[in-house]
Design a protein around this motif. Structure first.
Motif, PDB file in Angstrom:
ATOM      1  N   UNK A 567     -31.674 -26.181  22.900  1.00  0.00           N
ATOM      2  CA  UNK A 567     -31.258 -24.792  22.633  1.00  0.00           C
ATOM      3  C   UNK A 567     -32.197 -24.099  21.671  1.00  0.00           C
ATOM      4  N   UNK A 568     -32.103 -22.780  21.673  1.00  0.00           N
ATOM      5  CA  UNK A 568     -33.016 -21.992  20.849  1.00  0.00           C
ATOM      6  C   UNK A 568     -32.770 -22.211  19.358  1.00  0.00           C
ATOM      7  N   UNK A 569     -31.605 -22.730  18.999  1.00  0.00           N
ATOM      8  CA  UNK A 569     -31.323 -22.988  17.588  1.00  0.00           C
ATOM      9  C   UNK A 569     -32.006 -24.266  17.102  1.00  0.00           C
ATOM     10  N   UNK A 570     -32.517 -25.062  18.027  1.00  0.00           N
ATOM     11  CA  UNK A 570     -33.241 -26.273  17.659  1.00  0.00           C
ATOM     12  C   UNK A 570     -34.731 -25.971  17.787  1.00  0.00           C
ATOM     13  N   UNK A 571     -35.416 -26.030  16.688  1.00  0.00           N
ATOM     14  CA  UNK A 571     -36.815 -25.602  16.688  1.00  0.00           C
ATOM     15  C   UNK A 571     -37.559 -26.331  15.578  1.00  0.00           C
ATOM     16  N   UNK A 572     -38.863 -26.251  15.656  1.00  0.00           N
ATOM     17  CA  UNK A 572     -39.730 -26.757  14.598  1.00  0.00           C
ATOM     18  C   UNK A 572     -40.324 -25.573  13.852  1.00  0.00           C
ATOM     19  N   UNK A 573     -40.569 -25.768  12.589  1.00  0.00           N
ATOM     20  CA  UNK A 573     -41.168 -24.716  11.776  1.00  0.00           C
ATOM     21  C   UNK A 573     -42.679 -24.925  11.746  1.00  0.00           C
ATOM     22  N   UNK A 574     -43.406 -24.017  12.353  1.00  0.00           N
ATOM     23  CA  UNK A 574     -44.853 -24.124  12.476  1.00  0.00           C
ATOM     24  C   UNK A 574     -45.496 -23.131  11.509  1.00  0.00           C
ATOM     25  N   UNK A 575     -46.408 -23.604  10.654  1.00  0.00           N
ATOM     26  CA  UNK A 575     -47.064 -22.668   9.721  1.00  0.00           C
ATOM     27  C   UNK A 575     -47.829 -21.587  10.475  1.00  0.00           C
ATOM     28  N   UNK A 576     -47.807 -20.405   9.940  1.00  0.00           N
ATOM     29  CA  UNK A 576     -48.538 -19.293  10.541  1.00  0.00           C
ATOM     30  C   UNK A 576     -50.042 -19.562  10.472  1.00  0.00           C
ATOM     31  N   UNK A 577     -50.733 -19.090  11.485  1.00  0.00           N
ATOM     32  CA  UNK A 577     -52.180 -19.238  11.508  1.00  0.00           C
ATOM     33  C   UNK A 577     -52.814 -18.331  10.454  1.00  0.00           C
ATOM     34  N   UNK A 578     -54.080 -18.589  10.179  1.00  0.00           N
ATOM     35  CA  UNK A 578     -54.791 -17.757   9.210  1.00  0.00           C
ATOM     36  C   UNK A 578     -54.794 -16.310   9.675  1.00  0.00           C
ATOM     37  N   UNK A 579     -54.496 -15.440   8.751  1.00  0.00           N
ATOM     38  CA  UNK A 579     -54.455 -14.017   9.084  1.00  0.00           C
ATOM     39  C   UNK A 579     -53.109 -13.546   9.590  1.00  0.00           C
ATOM     40  N   UNK A 580     -52.119 -14.475   9.663  1.00  0.00           N
ATOM     41  CA  UNK A 580     -50.784 -14.122  10.140  1.00  0.00           C
ATOM     42  C   UNK A 580     -49.766 -14.512   9.071  1.00  0.00           C
ATOM     43  N   UNK A 581     -48.694 -13.745   8.990  1.00  0.00           N
ATOM     44  CA  UNK A 581     -47.652 -14.008   8.001  1.00  0.00           C
ATOM     45  C   UNK A 581     -46.284 -13.836   8.643  1.00  0.00           C
ATOM     46  N   UNK A 582     -45.296 -14.463   8.038  1.00  0.00           N
ATOM     47  CA  UNK A 582     -43.888 -14.182   8.341  1.00  0.00           C
ATOM     48  C   UNK A 582     -43.211 -13.937   7.003  1.00  0.00           C
ATOM     49  N   UNK A 583     -42.715 -12.743   6.839  1.00  0.00           N
ATOM     50  CA  UNK A 583     -42.173 -12.329   5.552  1.00  0.00           C
ATOM     51  C   UNK A 583     -40.699 -12.643   5.409  1.00  0.00           C
ATOM     52  N   UNK A 584     -39.984 -12.729   6.535  1.00  0.00           N
ATOM     53  CA  UNK A 584     -38.556 -13.006   6.509  1.00  0.00           C
ATOM     54  C   UNK A 584     -38.292 -14.411   7.014  1.00  0.00           C
ATOM     55  N   UNK A 585     -37.241 -15.070   6.517  1.00  0.00           N
ATOM     56  CA  UNK A 585     -36.901 -16.401   7.032  1.00  0.00           C
ATOM     57  C   UNK A 585     -36.491 -16.324   8.507  1.00  0.00           C
ATOM     58  N   UNK A 586     -36.864 -17.344   9.255  1.00  0.00           N
ATOM     59  CA  UNK A 586     -36.409 -17.482  10.632  1.00  0.00           C
ATOM     60  C   UNK A 586     -37.101 -16.606  11.640  1.00  0.00           C
ATOM     61  N   UNK A 587     -38.284 -16.115  11.353  1.00  0.00           N
ATOM     62  CA  UNK A 587     -38.972 -15.260  12.309  1.00  0.00           C
ATOM     63  C   UNK A 587     -39.525 -16.088  13.470  1.00  0.00           C
ATOM     64  N   UNK A 588     -39.468 -15.503  14.654  1.00  0.00           N
ATOM     65  CA  UNK A 588     -39.963 -16.197  15.847  1.00  0.00           C
ATOM     66  C   UNK A 588     -41.467 -16.056  15.998  1.00  0.00           C
ATOM     67  N   UNK A 589     -42.016 -14.972  15.454  1.00  0.00           N
ATOM     68  CA  UNK A 589     -43.455 -14.754  15.563  1.00  0.00           C
ATOM     69  C   UNK A 589     -44.008 -14.389  14.197  1.00  0.00           C
ATOM     70  N   UNK A 590     -45.245 -14.765  14.003  1.00  0.00           N
ATOM     71  CA  UNK A 590     -45.945 -14.363  12.791  1.00  0.00           C
ATOM     72  C   UNK A 590     -46.653 -13.028  13.055  1.00  0.00           C
TER      73      UNK A 590
END
Length: 912
Positions: A567-590
């Motif tokens: 399910x979509x609630x089961x996921x891995x946390x992947x660090x954002x690539x260089x030049x990309x950020x995620x400012x809020x918790x739980x974002x699907x895209x950087x």
């Protein structure tokens, strides 16, 4: 075994409806009769009443399994006395008596009742529905039940599956049926159940309320357990759909079997044990939930938070102190409670001695006081269910103690007499009142103003069709005794609100249903409100709100990576690539940072890149500024010396005006380096190279004028013929032409393809190097190509004139100065090309300053030395003395060369 029981039940219904036809004489008609009767228990009061209202209540919780040795279908008997259902049934009787006593509702019309026990099974509900339609002796529907009175409608049948089964039969004849506890959403479908209405909200509302509750507490990973019936299956189906729409996930979904199955029950237990979900939605009635509760105790499953449906949240069957370690902290939705005047006294008015044939009251008494009523063969406390070991219990617990009839109901503590949580009980009351108000509206209809077409006719009691009463039920609006407004919509559903309850222990160790909020649902508003001042008990090790997720929310700086097949609630946390950020918790895209930004170390924010340029306030820039200003001051000092000693021979030597122009050009080149320092802008980019080029052009053209004079002087000194000197005007023309050509090229450069500020982000990812984009390389090469050409001419001419004898070696000084000039700029090119950032600019400034200091030192330092420190050599005698050119001990000046060649005197070849 379960499937066999279902087959026997269906076969039995078909068997009872079969007709045995015998052929007699030709003139005799065929006769039909029923082959058996249903074994139904209940209450009836139909004599001397205008109408009868039917009732279906689960007074027992189950039927006794059929004997497999008996091949023919038999109407099953019931066991497991249900005090809650018995109270509901008594509430219907109490309400009908209350209505009959009122003068404002149905005056001159009294209501009777006929109530059957459904035993909480579909088969008994269907049997009761058939009896309501035909009576026990009839072979076709006549809407006059076994009492002979006209049947107005049905109240019931207690559970969703029971109501569905009964309504499929009653709906065929459009017989009104008002439910009080059946919440299954399918009952809102008027195509399948055209005559069903209810005084309780649909599960559609409850499932939406559960989603809002889950979202409020931040849970995303939820398990579901449902009873194996319409209530559980449709309830969980709606819940799953709403979960998906809310982007929440189901961890597992299991079924509680209606007939005990070790395999199915173990599957549900294993799912709860192994799942990481700590919050579980439980859609089941209290009767179906009882075996499951025992399993939780048996397997000692704690640390779970249960979201309860309205069917069991206030049930005393489950809310026992011994279950609290396993179900404590349960939170769920309940029908609003109320008080019913006179009900408590009516419930206490029950005794087996009043009617020796009242088997239900006798069983109630025997079960409540655990005694046997004298001369009674009514069984109680029997249990034929399969226990958790997989074996079947066949208990018939008859107490050795006989009931005396003196037992006091006040000493009992059971569900029947508990009037503190009148919720579904109140729905029973309102269901009866719904039927009464509809009948009252029908009875007060005025002919010619009725609702039926054609002719606006009315219906009359008791000769009305069921569909005519349905009209009034569908448009029903009334206010209850506690001020609640009852209004049914087109689907027969009502609006209102839920109480949100939390299971807690009171001071006496009993379970208390503590109200912690509300869920209001009307036609225009759906709102969940959790009371702030109320403490919620959580059955967790930390006593804090449970954390029920498949994977923790990805922190800022990471994104959710989908796990294949999960399910979509089961996921891995992947660090954002260089030049990309995620400012809020739980974002699907950087999110990609802008070109002027880079990520911080946590990759949670875009931070402005360091803008690099050679600034005034940094040590390197400050040093270069000091050197530039110092050089300009040094040139100014030379100019002052020249001005003060402008009439001396040494200053006048070799064109004084050109010397002043060289000094001006050196000031320009030295100060032009200031344009290279500081934050670049479009105007500074255009000014820096143009100013530098013009400054060098003026300087080199003036030097060229001097070197041409020296070159001609040398030629004269070596020539055997008489030559004339170069007029000073021509030297000015050379300077003017050179400067004009340079100016024209620079003007074209600035107009056509001027330099602009450029953000260089390729050199370093972490910095923005502000530099000047030179625009056209062709123009830039042309601009400085002129200077290179002038420098080459200066070097060629002065290299020839360096052998000219002179008291002051100006020719040799210029030659040395041009040599150093070329060395500086030749070394500059590779260093410049291999340097990045602000140091690239610093290298260019260094080359400018070095070449400027070189020319200043080589051309003017020796003269200033003589003027200031050796003034005796700055005389016309020494500067202008005639000597033999063959005498190497005496050096002639370049400004007054007197040579004797073949006794011929060449006077001054270089004039001022």
């Amino acid at each position: 075994m379960a499937s066999r029981n279902k087959c026997l039940a269906l076969g039995f219904l078909a068997f009872l409806w079969a007709e045995l036809c015998t052929e007699g004489k030709e003139e005799e008609e065929q006769t039909c009769r029923l082959l058996g009767k249903f074994d139904l228990n209940g209450y009836v009061d139909a004599k001397n009443h205008s109408l009868v209202i039917g009732g279906l209540f689960p007074i027992h919780s189950r039927t006794i399994p059929a004997n497999e040795s008996i091949l023919e279908p038999v109407s099953a008997k019931c066991e497991g006395f249900n005090f809650r259902g018995f109270r509901w049934m008594k509430t219907m009787i109490h309400t009908i008596k209350e209505i009959n006593e009122r003068k404002d509702i149905l005056p001159n019309i009294t209501l009777g009742y006929q109530i059957f026990d459904t035993c909480f099974t579909i088969s008994k509900s269907v049997e009761a529905a058939l009896v309501f339609l035909t009576g026990q002796e009839e072979n076709k529907p006549n809407f006059r039940n076994s009492t002979g009175a006209f049947l107005a409608g049905i109240i019931g049948a207690g559970g969703s599956s029971l109501s569905v089964a009964a309504s499929r039969i009653l709906g065929l004849y459009y017989l009104p049926q008002v439910g009080y506890a059946s919440t299954c959403s399918i009952l809102s479908d008027k195509y399948q159940f055209p005559s069903y209405l209810r005084t309780i909200a649909s599960d559609k509302i409850q499932s939406e309320a559960m989603i809002r509750l889950i979202q409020h507490f931040g849970w995303v990973w939820i398990g579901t357990i449902a009873a194996d019936d319409d209530y559980g299956k449709y309830g969980v189906k709606l819940f799953k759909e709403n979960m998906e729409n809310a982007n929440l996930c189901i961890a597992f979904s299991e079924i509680i079997p209606k007939v005990y199955s070790y395999e199915k029950m173990q599957r549900a237990v294993d799912a709860i044990k192994t799942s990481t979900a700590r919050v579980i939605v439980l859609y089941a009635s209290d009767i179906d939930l009882s075996p499951f509760a025992l399993e939780m105790v048996y397997h000692n499953i704690t640390d779970r938070t249960w979201i309860a449906s309205e069917a069991w949240i206030t049930s005393a069957l489950i809310a026992k102190p011994e279950y609290f370690p396993y179900f404590g902290g349960s939170i769920g939705f309940a029908i609003p409670r109320t008080d019913i005047p006179g009900l408590k006294e009516f419930l206490y008015d029950v005794h087996p001695s009043k009617d020796p044939n009242d088997v239900l009251t006798i069983e109630f008494w025997q079960t409540a006081f655990n005694c046997t009523w004298p001369n009674s063969n009514v069984p109680y406390n029997s249990d034929h269910r399969v226990n958790m070991t997989g074996k079947e219990d066949r208990l018939h617990a008859m107490s050795d103690t006989f009931c005396t009839g003196e037992e006091k109901l006040e000493d009992l503590k059971n569900t029947y007499l508990d009037v503190s949580q009148l919720r579904i009980t109140n729905n029973v009351k309102q269901a009866v009142y719904s039927m009464a108000y509809a009948l009252d509206s029908l009875s007060t209809c005025e002919e010619g103003r009725g609702p039926y077409v054609p002719g606006n006719t009315c219906a009359y009691i008791p000769d009305f069709e069921p569909w005519q009463l349905m009209y009034y039920l569908k448009t029903l609006k009334f206010t209850t005794h506690d001020g609640r407004r009852i209004e049914m919509d087109e689907n027969g559903d009502v609006t209102g609100y839920y109480d949100i309850l939390n299971w807690q222990l009171d001071n006496n160790g009993n379970i208390a249903f503590v109200k912690v909020g509300d869920y209001v649902f009307t036609n225009s508003m759906f709102e969940l409100v959790i009371t702030k001042n109320t403490t919620i008990f959580w059955n967790t090790e930390s006593s804090e709100c449970p954390h029920s997720v498949c994977a923790d929310v990805c922190p800022p700086g990471t994104r959710r990576g989908i796990r294949q097949g999960e399910p979509i609630c089961c996921f891995d946390c992947i660090p954002c690539a260089d030049g990309y950020v995620s400012q809020e918790p739980g974002q699907r895209k950087c999110k990609q940072c802008g070109e002027d930004y880079l990520t911080n170390a946590q990759k949670s924010e875009c931070v402005l890149k360091e803008v690099e340029f050679l600034a005034y306030d940094e040590p390197l820039g400050f040093t270069l500024v000091i050197l530039s200003i110092f050089g300009a001051l040094a040139v100014t000092a030379v100019t002052v010396v020249y001005v003060v000693y402008r009439h001396t021979p040494l200053v006048n030597a070799n064109d004084r005006e050109l010397s002043f122009l060289i000094q001006v050009s050196l000031i320009i080149t030295l100060l032009s380096s200031m344009f290279f320092i500081g934050k670049p802008s479009d105007w500074s980019c255009m000014a820096r190279h143009v100013t530098l080029a013009l400054g060098f052009s003026l300087c080199l053209s003036c030097i060229l004028g001097k070197t041409i004079s020296l070159f001609l002087a040398y030629r004269i000194s070596q020539s055997k013929t008489r030559l004339t000197s170069m007029h000073p005007v021509y030297r000015k023309i050379v300077v003017l032409i050179s400067v004009l050509v340079e100016t024209g090229v620079c003007a074209a450069y600035l107009v056509l393809e001027p330099p602009r500020v450029y953000k260089n982000m390729e050199a370093q990812n972490t910095k923005i190097i502000l530099e000047c984009n030179e625009g056209s390389i062709e123009f830039l090469c042309s601009v400085f190509g002129i200077n290179i050409f002038l420098a080459l001419l200066c070097s060629l001419t002065t290299s020839v004139a360096r052998q000219l004898p002179d008291n002051y070696y100006e020719g040799k000084c210029i030659t040395f100065g041009m040599l150093v000039f070329f060395m500086v700029w030749i070394c500059f090119v590779p260093v410049y090309l291999n340097t990045k950032g602000k140091f690239k600019v610093a290298v260019e400034i260094f080359a400018i300053l070095a070449s400027s200091y070189d020319l200043l030192g080589c051309i003017f330092a020796p003269k200033c030395f003589i003027i200031l420190l050796r003034p005796k050599r700055n005389t016309s005698e020494i500067v202008g003395e005639r000597i033999s050119t063959l005498d190497k001990g005496i050096q002639l000046t370049a400004s007054s060369v007197s040579s004797e060649i073949n006794n011929t005197v060449a006077s001054t070849v270089l004039d001022e």
